[in-house]
Design a protein around this motif. Sequence first.
Motif, PDB file in Angstrom:
ATOM      1  N   LEU A  93       3.744  -1.370  -1.312  1.00 13.37           N
ATOM      2  CA  LEU A  93       2.719  -1.521  -1.586  1.00 13.37           C
ATOM      3  C   LEU A  93       1.957  -2.767  -0.985  1.00 13.37           C
ATOM      4  CD1 LEU A  93       0.018  -0.799  -3.295  1.00 13.37           C
ATOM      5  CD2 LEU A  93       0.957  -2.475  -5.221  1.00 13.37           C
ATOM      6  N   VAL A  94       0.867  -2.262  -0.371  1.00 14.28           N
ATOM      7  CA  VAL A  94       0.044  -3.589   0.568  1.00 14.28           C
ATOM      8  C   VAL A  94      -1.301  -3.459   0.302  1.00 14.28           C
ATOM      9  CG1 VAL A  94      -0.118  -4.502   3.043  1.00 14.28           C
ATOM     10  CG2 VAL A  94       1.812  -3.325   2.303  1.00 14.28           C
ATOM     11  N   GLU A  95      -1.961  -4.752   0.256  1.00  8.65           N
ATOM     12  CA  GLU A  95      -3.367  -4.777   0.190  1.00  8.65           C
ATOM     13  C   GLU A  95      -4.161  -4.345   1.425  1.00  8.65           C
ATOM     14  OE1 GLU A  95      -3.656  -8.209  -3.283  1.00  8.65           O
ATOM     15  OE2 GLU A  95      -4.489  -8.475  -1.290  1.00  8.65           O
ATOM     16  N   PRO A  96      -5.274  -3.764   1.181  1.00  5.77           N
ATOM     17  CA  PRO A  96      -6.040  -3.544   2.617  1.00  5.77           C
ATOM     18  C   PRO A  96      -6.190  -4.780   3.572  1.00  5.77           C
ATOM     19  CG  PRO A  96      -6.978  -2.529   0.853  1.00  5.77           C
ATOM     20  CD  PRO A  96      -5.885  -3.287   0.212  1.00  5.77           C
ATOM     21  N   GLU A 151      -5.257   0.131   6.288  1.00 12.40           N
ATOM     22  CA  GLU A 151      -6.438   0.474   5.672  1.00 12.40           C
ATOM     23  C   GLU A 151      -6.051   1.720   4.785  1.00 12.40           C
ATOM     24  OE1 GLU A 151      -8.311   2.606   8.834  1.00 12.40           O
ATOM     25  OE2 GLU A 151      -8.937   0.749   9.835  1.00 12.40           O
ATOM     26  N   PRO A 152      -6.824   1.993   3.534  1.00 12.18           N
ATOM     27  CA  PRO A 152      -6.335   2.786   2.314  1.00 12.18           C
ATOM     28  C   PRO A 152      -5.866   4.146   3.267  1.00 12.18           C
ATOM     29  CG  PRO A 152      -8.262   1.678   1.789  1.00 12.18           C
ATOM     30  CD  PRO A 152      -8.063   1.240   3.032  1.00 12.18           C
ATOM     31  N   GLU A 153      -6.427   4.587   4.338  1.00 13.88           N
ATOM     32  CA  GLU A 153      -6.206   5.700   5.010  1.00 13.88           C
ATOM     33  C   GLU A 153      -4.917   5.929   5.470  1.00 13.88           C
ATOM     34  OE1 GLU A 153     -10.292   5.246   4.157  1.00 13.88           O
ATOM     35  OE2 GLU A 153      -9.117   4.106   5.505  1.00 13.88           O
ATOM     36  N   ASP A 154      -4.354   4.541   5.743  1.00 11.55           N
ATOM     37  CA  ASP A 154      -2.989   4.572   6.313  1.00 11.55           C
ATOM     38  C   ASP A 154      -1.856   4.869   5.059  1.00 11.55           C
ATOM     39  OD1 ASP A 154      -3.895   1.896   7.913  1.00 11.55           O
ATOM     40  OD2 ASP A 154      -3.637   3.651   8.736  1.00 11.55           O
ATOM     41  N   ALA A 155      -2.319   5.355   3.760  1.00 17.17           N
ATOM     42  CA  ALA A 155      -1.102   5.261   2.968  1.00 17.17           C
ATOM     43  C   ALA A 155      -0.830   6.817   3.376  1.00 17.17           C
ATOM     44  CB  ALA A 155      -1.940   5.448   1.514  1.00 17.17           C
ATOM     45  N   ALA A 156       0.606   6.749   3.181  1.00 14.65           N
ATOM     46  CA  ALA A 156       1.286   7.910   3.579  1.00 14.65           C
ATOM     47  C   ALA A 156       2.917   7.837   3.357  1.00 14.65           C
ATOM     48  CB  ALA A 156       1.074   8.368   5.032  1.00 14.65           C
ATOM     49  N   VAL A 215       4.253   4.230   2.270  1.00 15.27           N
ATOM     50  CA  VAL A 215       3.260   3.278   2.274  1.00 15.27           C
ATOM     51  C   VAL A 215       2.209   3.447   1.419  1.00 15.27           C
ATOM     52  CG1 VAL A 215       1.707   1.748   3.780  1.00 15.27           C
ATOM     53  CG2 VAL A 215       4.285   2.537   4.587  1.00 15.27           C
ATOM     54  N   THR A 216       1.949   2.438   0.587  1.00 16.13           N
ATOM     55  CA  THR A 216       0.724   2.456  -0.170  1.00 16.13           C
ATOM     56  C   THR A 216      -0.283   1.344  -0.106  1.00 16.13           C
ATOM     57  OG1 THR A 216       2.178   3.656  -2.126  1.00 16.13           O
ATOM     58  CG2 THR A 216      -0.055   2.811  -2.530  1.00 16.13           C
ATOM     59  N   VAL A 217      -1.534   1.642   0.102  1.00 11.49           N
ATOM     60  CA  VAL A 217      -2.350   0.671   0.477  1.00 11.49           C
ATOM     61  C   VAL A 217      -3.498   0.586  -0.554  1.00 11.49           C
ATOM     62  CG1 VAL A 217      -4.003  -0.372   2.233  1.00 11.49           C
ATOM     63  CG2 VAL A 217      -1.980   1.050   2.917  1.00 11.49           C
ATOM     64  N   SER A 218      -3.648  -0.483  -1.247  1.00  8.31           N
ATOM     65  CA  SER A 218      -4.513  -0.799  -2.470  1.00  8.31           C
ATOM     66  C   SER A 218      -4.260  -2.063  -2.912  1.00  8.31           C
ATOM     67  CB  SER A 218      -3.810   0.262  -3.571  1.00  8.31           C
ATOM     68  OG  SER A 218      -4.694   0.031  -4.755  1.00  8.31           O
TER      69      SER A 218
END
Length: 126
Positions: A11-14, A87-92, A122-125
């Motif tokens: 989990l990573v912040e934007p 970016e949130p769109e990188d979550a995958a 990878v979670t971006v939030s």
Amino acid sequence: QLQLVESGGGLVEPGGSLRLSCEASIFVVDYYAIGWFRQAPGKEREGILCINRSGEKVYYSDSLKERFTISRDRAKNTVYLQIDSLEPEDAAVYYCAAPAGLRNGECPGVRDYSYWGRGTQVTVSS
């Protein structure tokens, strides 16, 4: 048999950065091109980039050139994917892969990979 194991997701912040690792069977990194892919929920798998035997990089997506880089540590049989300004769109789920044959160590087309790892999430939030 050629094996690939991804790690480093989380989990990573934007705006943050992350480095993913792809550990391969011994000597694989020396002779095979290794590619990185990702697949977001409900979307097709997307090719990101590849590093060939000579260390040259081939991007499969022009839109990701600025934030995604690839590197290699032959001593550790490991290929890395550095992702910046997440970016949130990188979550995958991110996968590394290798082609079925040596192909002179060159990067193949996105459809020509045969060996895959299990992926790392990878979670971006915030």
